[in-house]
Design a protein around this motif. Structure first.
Motif, PDB file in Angstrom:
ATOM      1  N   GLU A 164       0.830  -1.203   0.000  1.00 39.98           N
ATOM      2  CA  GLU A 164       0.000   0.000   0.000  1.00 39.98           C
ATOM      3  C   GLU A 164       0.864   1.252   0.000  1.00 39.98           C
ATOM      4  O   GLU A 164       1.830   1.364   0.755  1.00 39.98           O
ATOM      5  CB  GLU A 164      -0.901   0.011   1.228  1.00 39.98           C
ATOM      6  N   GLN A 165       0.512   2.215  -0.850  1.00 39.58           N
ATOM      7  CA  GLN A 165       1.178   3.510  -0.858  1.00 39.58           C
ATOM      8  C   GLN A 165       0.773   4.278   0.399  1.00 39.58           C
ATOM      9  O   GLN A 165      -0.408   4.441   0.684  1.00 39.58           O
ATOM     10  CB  GLN A 165       0.780   4.299  -2.109  1.00 39.58           C
ATOM     11  N   CYS A 166       1.766   4.730   1.158  1.00 39.77           N
ATOM     12  CA  CYS A 166       1.498   5.390   2.437  1.00 39.77           C
ATOM     13  C   CYS A 166       1.700   6.904   2.386  1.00 39.77           C
ATOM     14  O   CYS A 166       1.026   7.633   3.114  1.00 39.77           O
ATOM     15  CB  CYS A 166       2.379   4.797   3.532  1.00 39.77           C
ATOM     16  N   ALA A 167       2.633   7.371   1.574  1.00 36.34           N
ATOM     17  CA  ALA A 167       2.919   8.807   1.524  1.00 36.34           C
ATOM     18  C   ALA A 167       3.626   9.149   0.231  1.00 36.34           C
ATOM     19  O   ALA A 167       4.293   8.308  -0.384  1.00 36.34           O
ATOM     20  CB  ALA A 167       3.767   9.231   2.720  1.00 36.34           C
ATOM     21  N   THR A 168       3.493  10.421  -0.166  1.00 37.05           N
ATOM     22  CA  THR A 168       4.178  10.950  -1.339  1.00 37.05           C
ATOM     23  C   THR A 168       4.789  12.298  -0.989  1.00 37.05           C
ATOM     24  O   THR A 168       4.088  13.187  -0.503  1.00 37.05           O
ATOM     25  CB  THR A 168       3.208  11.124  -2.527  1.00 37.05           C
ATOM     26  N   LEU A 169       6.079  12.435  -1.230  1.00 37.30           N
ATOM     27  CA  LEU A 169       6.766  13.710  -1.080  1.00 37.30           C
ATOM     28  C   LEU A 169       7.037  14.247  -2.475  1.00 37.30           C
ATOM     29  O   LEU A 169       7.675  13.580  -3.291  1.00 37.30           O
ATOM     30  CB  LEU A 169       8.081  13.514  -0.319  1.00 37.30           C
ATOM     31  N   ARG A 170       6.572  15.448  -2.758  1.00 38.45           N
ATOM     32  CA  ARG A 170       6.710  16.012  -4.109  1.00 38.45           C
ATOM     33  C   ARG A 170       6.982  17.511  -3.985  1.00 38.45           C
ATOM     34  O   ARG A 170       6.135  18.272  -3.512  1.00 38.45           O
ATOM     35  CB  ARG A 170       5.435  15.760  -4.913  1.00 38.45           C
ATOM     36  N   LEU A 171       8.179  17.904  -4.396  1.00 39.88           N
ATOM     37  CA  LEU A 171       8.558  19.309  -4.283  1.00 39.88           C
ATOM     38  C   LEU A 171       9.619  19.640  -5.319  1.00 39.88           C
ATOM     39  O   LEU A 171      10.229  18.747  -5.905  1.00 39.88           O
ATOM     40  CB  LEU A 171       9.072  19.629  -2.882  1.00 39.88           C
ATOM     41  N   ARG A 172       9.825  20.916  -5.529  1.00 38.44           N
ATOM     42  CA  ARG A 172      10.889  21.387  -6.415  1.00 38.44           C
ATOM     43  C   ARG A 172      11.980  21.986  -5.531  1.00 38.44           C
ATOM     44  O   ARG A 172      11.745  22.960  -4.817  1.00 38.44           O
ATOM     45  CB  ARG A 172      10.364  22.418  -7.405  1.00 38.44           C
ATOM     46  N   CYS A 173      13.163  21.393  -5.590  1.00 39.02           N
ATOM     47  CA  CYS A 173      14.256  21.839  -4.743  1.00 39.02           C
ATOM     48  C   CYS A 173      15.574  21.339  -5.313  1.00 39.02           C
ATOM     49  O   CYS A 173      15.605  20.521  -6.232  1.00 39.02           O
ATOM     50  CB  CYS A 173      14.066  21.340  -3.307  1.00 39.02           C
ATOM     51  N   MET A 174      16.662  21.819  -4.746  1.00 46.91           N
ATOM     52  CA  MET A 174      17.991  21.386  -5.165  1.00 46.91           C
ATOM     53  C   MET A 174      18.272  19.986  -4.613  1.00 46.91           C
ATOM     54  O   MET A 174      17.680  19.566  -3.613  1.00 46.91           O
ATOM     55  CB  MET A 174      19.048  22.372  -4.679  1.00 46.91           C
ATOM     56  N   PRO A 175      19.187  19.236  -5.259  1.00 47.70           N
ATOM     57  CA  PRO A 175      19.442  17.845  -4.847  1.00 47.70           C
ATOM     58  C   PRO A 175      19.828  17.687  -3.384  1.00 47.70           C
ATOM     59  O   PRO A 175      19.362  16.775  -2.703  1.00 47.70           O
ATOM     60  CB  PRO A 175      20.577  17.409  -5.782  1.00 47.70           C
ATOM     61  N   GLY A 176      20.686  18.571  -2.867  1.00 48.05           N
ATOM     62  CA  GLY A 176      21.102  18.451  -1.479  1.00 48.05           C
ATOM     63  C   GLY A 176      19.947  18.648  -0.519  1.00 48.05           C
ATOM     64  O   GLY A 176      19.808  17.916   0.475  1.00 48.05           O
ATOM     65  N   GLU A 177      19.106  19.643  -0.795  1.00 47.30           N
ATOM     66  CA  GLU A 177      17.929  19.883   0.051  1.00 47.30           C
ATOM     67  C   GLU A 177      16.994  18.684   0.028  1.00 47.30           C
ATOM     68  O   GLU A 177      16.430  18.294   1.059  1.00 47.30           O
ATOM     69  CB  GLU A 177      17.205  21.140  -0.426  1.00 47.30           C
ATOM     70  N   PHE A 178      16.838  18.075  -1.139  1.00 49.35           N
ATOM     71  CA  PHE A 178      15.973  16.900  -1.245  1.00 49.35           C
ATOM     72  C   PHE A 178      16.530  15.746  -0.412  1.00 49.35           C
ATOM     73  O   PHE A 178      15.784  15.044   0.269  1.00 49.35           O
ATOM     74  CB  PHE A 178      15.846  16.481  -2.706  1.00 49.35           C
ATOM     75  N   GLY A 179      17.850  15.551  -0.449  1.00 49.42           N
ATOM     76  CA  GLY A 179      18.460  14.488   0.342  1.00 49.42           C
ATOM     77  C   GLY A 179      18.243  14.679   1.830  1.00 49.42           C
ATOM     78  O   GLY A 179      17.979  13.710   2.562  1.00 49.42           O
ATOM     79  N   ARG A 180      18.314  15.919   2.306  1.00 49.92           N
ATOM     80  CA  ARG A 180      18.102  16.182   3.732  1.00 49.92           C
ATOM     81  C   ARG A 180      16.642  16.000   4.121  1.00 49.92           C
ATOM     82  O   ARG A 180      16.342  15.505   5.215  1.00 49.92           O
ATOM     83  CB  ARG A 180      18.601  17.589   4.068  1.00 49.92           C
ATOM     84  N   TYR A 181      15.727  16.405   3.250  1.00 47.50           N
ATOM     85  CA  TYR A 181      14.299  16.182   3.530  1.00 47.50           C
ATOM     86  C   TYR A 181      13.997  14.683   3.491  1.00 47.50           C
ATOM     87  O   TYR A 181      13.242  14.156   4.313  1.00 47.50           O
ATOM     88  CB  TYR A 181      13.437  16.923   2.504  1.00 47.50           C
ATOM     89  N   LEU A 182      14.615  13.984   2.554  1.00 51.63           N
ATOM     90  CA  LEU A 182      14.423  12.543   2.446  1.00 51.63           C
ATOM     91  C   LEU A 182      14.883  11.845   3.727  1.00 51.63           C
ATOM     92  O   LEU A 182      14.261  10.874   4.168  1.00 51.63           O
ATOM     93  CB  LEU A 182      15.195  12.011   1.234  1.00 51.63           C
ATOM     94  N   TYR A 183      15.955  12.339   4.327  1.00 52.16           N
ATOM     95  CA  TYR A 183      16.444  11.770   5.587  1.00 52.16           C
ATOM     96  C   TYR A 183      15.360  11.828   6.661  1.00 52.16           C
ATOM     97  O   TYR A 183      15.125  10.850   7.379  1.00 52.16           O
ATOM     98  CB  TYR A 183      17.688  12.534   6.027  1.00 52.16           C
ATOM     99  N   ARG A 184      14.692  12.968   6.781  1.00 49.66           N
ATOM    100  CA  ARG A 184      13.622  13.093   7.774  1.00 49.66           C
ATOM    101  C   ARG A 184      12.461  12.151   7.457  1.00 49.66           C
ATOM    102  O   ARG A 184      11.881  11.522   8.347  1.00 49.66           O
ATOM    103  CB  ARG A 184      13.136  14.542   7.847  1.00 49.66           C
ATOM    104  N   LEU A 185      12.122  12.050   6.169  1.00 47.47           N
ATOM    105  CA  LEU A 185      11.012  11.191   5.773  1.00 47.47           C
ATOM    106  C   LEU A 185      11.304   9.723   6.075  1.00 47.47           C
ATOM    107  O   LEU A 185      10.444   8.993   6.582  1.00 47.47           O
ATOM    108  CB  LEU A 185      10.731  11.375   4.278  1.00 47.47           C
ATOM    109  N   LEU A 186      12.523   9.280   5.774  1.00 50.20           N
ATOM    110  CA  LEU A 186      12.889   7.887   6.016  1.00 50.20           C
ATOM    111  C   LEU A 186      12.897   7.571   7.511  1.00 50.20           C
ATOM    112  O   LEU A 186      12.445   6.499   7.935  1.00 50.20           O
ATOM    113  CB  LEU A 186      14.264   7.604   5.410  1.00 50.20           C
ATOM    114  N   ARG A 187      13.392   8.481   8.308  1.00 51.76           N
ATOM    115  CA  ARG A 187      13.371   8.275   9.749  1.00 51.76           C
ATOM    116  C   ARG A 187      11.942   8.242  10.277  1.00 51.76           C
ATOM    117  O   ARG A 187      11.609   7.446  11.159  1.00 51.76           O
ATOM    118  CB  ARG A 187      14.151   9.396  10.446  1.00 51.76           C
ATOM    119  N   PHE A 188      11.096   9.114   9.747  1.00 48.79           N
ATOM    120  CA  PHE A 188       9.698   9.184  10.183  1.00 48.79           C
ATOM    121  C   PHE A 188       8.995   7.855   9.926  1.00 48.79           C
ATOM    122  O   PHE A 188       8.161   7.419  10.727  1.00 48.79           O
ATOM    123  CB  PHE A 188       8.995  10.325   9.449  1.00 48.79           C
ATOM    124  N   TYR A 189       9.328   7.204   8.808  1.00 52.93           N
ATOM    125  CA  TYR A 189       8.729   5.914   8.475  1.00 52.93           C
ATOM    126  C   TYR A 189       9.651   4.765   8.895  1.00 52.93           C
ATOM    127  O   TYR A 189      10.030   3.913   8.096  1.00 52.93           O
ATOM    128  CB  TYR A 189       8.394   5.849   6.982  1.00 52.93           C
TER     129      TYR A 189
END
Length: 350
Positions: A164-189
């Protein structure tokens, strides 16, 4: 007039007509509470006005907003299987933030009217989650014509046990910013396992994720060769996209959709799947002027589910300790073998 306001008398006895109802038609009847007379009208119009072309009928008489914008070309993915997906138009929208409680740093969800994160199912303790992440390279879907429409950076979260799809993160940002946001998302899940597309801009996102000290045991390691035992891995992180691996990626997603191995809730993801076509040159891609970011991220999520070893334990409080593939040795049969390129060949490290 709306599609399901139309009806006509049954051409055969009711019992015979009922026995002829297909699985797709039964799903429509259950979803929209249709009568046999309405279904008879639908069959007649598809046959008489559209010469049996179901997709053309759906564009002219859409049952959902997504059907109105189905690609008018050869679709790469199975349209009936996509249209059976349980779309949820209402999701929890917001952002992830950091809070410090004593000496502990926590990831928290902050709901709002807008936000880059859409949550369809909150993380549950002890469940294992998979993530596919596609950083933005900045390409313009309109090829520089008219209003700019650059790519999105997207991450998809799914439950490894249910698909089951649980969440979607979709934004326009630079690669480094995306990696840091992804870190929070992965920890959250619950310290989700992730396959991150590293080609091009993805290197910056991967570097940012590593700089946040995310465990490499939860990151996808590329196979040594395309046709080798999937348990045998190199020590190279991230999914590398080329002509061969791209076809593998799309085929894996197509299989998951047709086999109902995954269930998608996000309307944007559904729409992009319907817009993903085979162009006149035989290449599978988004139709002109459309995006494929959520599609590629979803395919990478399937890679995690299909190819990565499943952790023994997952907890919202403490992540399981997992070494890289093949370490420690007692896990080699389950996690694969770590390989290094030395002297022109792949060898096991000492």
């Amino acid at each position: 007039m709306r599609l399901f306001d139309n009806r006509m008398p049954l051409p055969v006895p009711r019992e015979q007509f009922a026995n002829s109802v297909t699985r797709q038609e039964r799903d429509l009847m259950d979803q929209f509470h249709l009568s046999y007379e309405q279904l008879a009208w639908r069959r007649f119009v598809i046959r008489a006005d559209f010469r049996g072309d179901l997709q053309a009928f759906q564009r002219e008489h859409p049952a959902t907003p997504e059907q109105a914008f189905t690609a008018a070309a050869r679709n790469r993915f199975s349209i009936p299987d996509i249209q059976r997906m349980p779309i949820q138009r209402q999701a929890m929208v917001g952002e992830l933030g950091m809070e410090t409680v004593g000496i502990e740093e926590r990831i928290v969800f902050r709901p709002g009217e807008t936000g880059a994160l859409r949550i369809y199912r909150m993380p549950e303790k002890s469940r294992v989650y998979a993530c596919g992440a596609d950083p933005s390279g900045g390409s313009d879907a309109n090829d520089g014509k008219g209003r700019a429409d650059p790519d999105w950076a997207v991450a998809q979260i799914g439950d490894r046990d249910t698909g089951e799809q649980c969440a979607t993160l979709r934004l326009r940002c630079m690669p480094g910013e995306f990696g840091r946001y992804l870190y929070r998302l992965l920890r959250f899940y619950n310290m989700a396992q992730v396959a991150l597309e590293r080609t091009g801009a993805g290197v910056g996102s991967l570097e940012a994720l590593l700089n946040c000290n995310y465990p490499v045991g939860f990151m996808y390691h590329r196979a040594v060769t395309y046709d080798q035992d999937p348990l045998v891995r190199s020590d190279k992180l991230g999914w590398n996209t080329d002509e061969v691996s791209r076809q593998q990626l799309i085929s894996g997603l197509d299989d998951a959709i047709r086999q109902s191995s995954i269930f998608v809730h996000d309307p944007t993801t559904i729409q992009e799947l319907l817009w993903f076509i085979i162009n006149p040159r035989g290449r599978a891609e988004a139709q002109p002027g459309c995006h494929d970011d959520t599609t590629i991220a979803l395919a990478l999520m399937v890679v995690v589910m299909a190819r990565m070893p499943r952790p023994i334990v997952a907890s919202a409080i403490a992540a399981p300790k997992v070494a890289r593939y093949g370490k420690p040795a007692r896990d080699a049969d389950r996690r694969g073998t770590l390989m290094k390129w030395r002297g022109g060949k792949w060898v096991k490290p000492r």
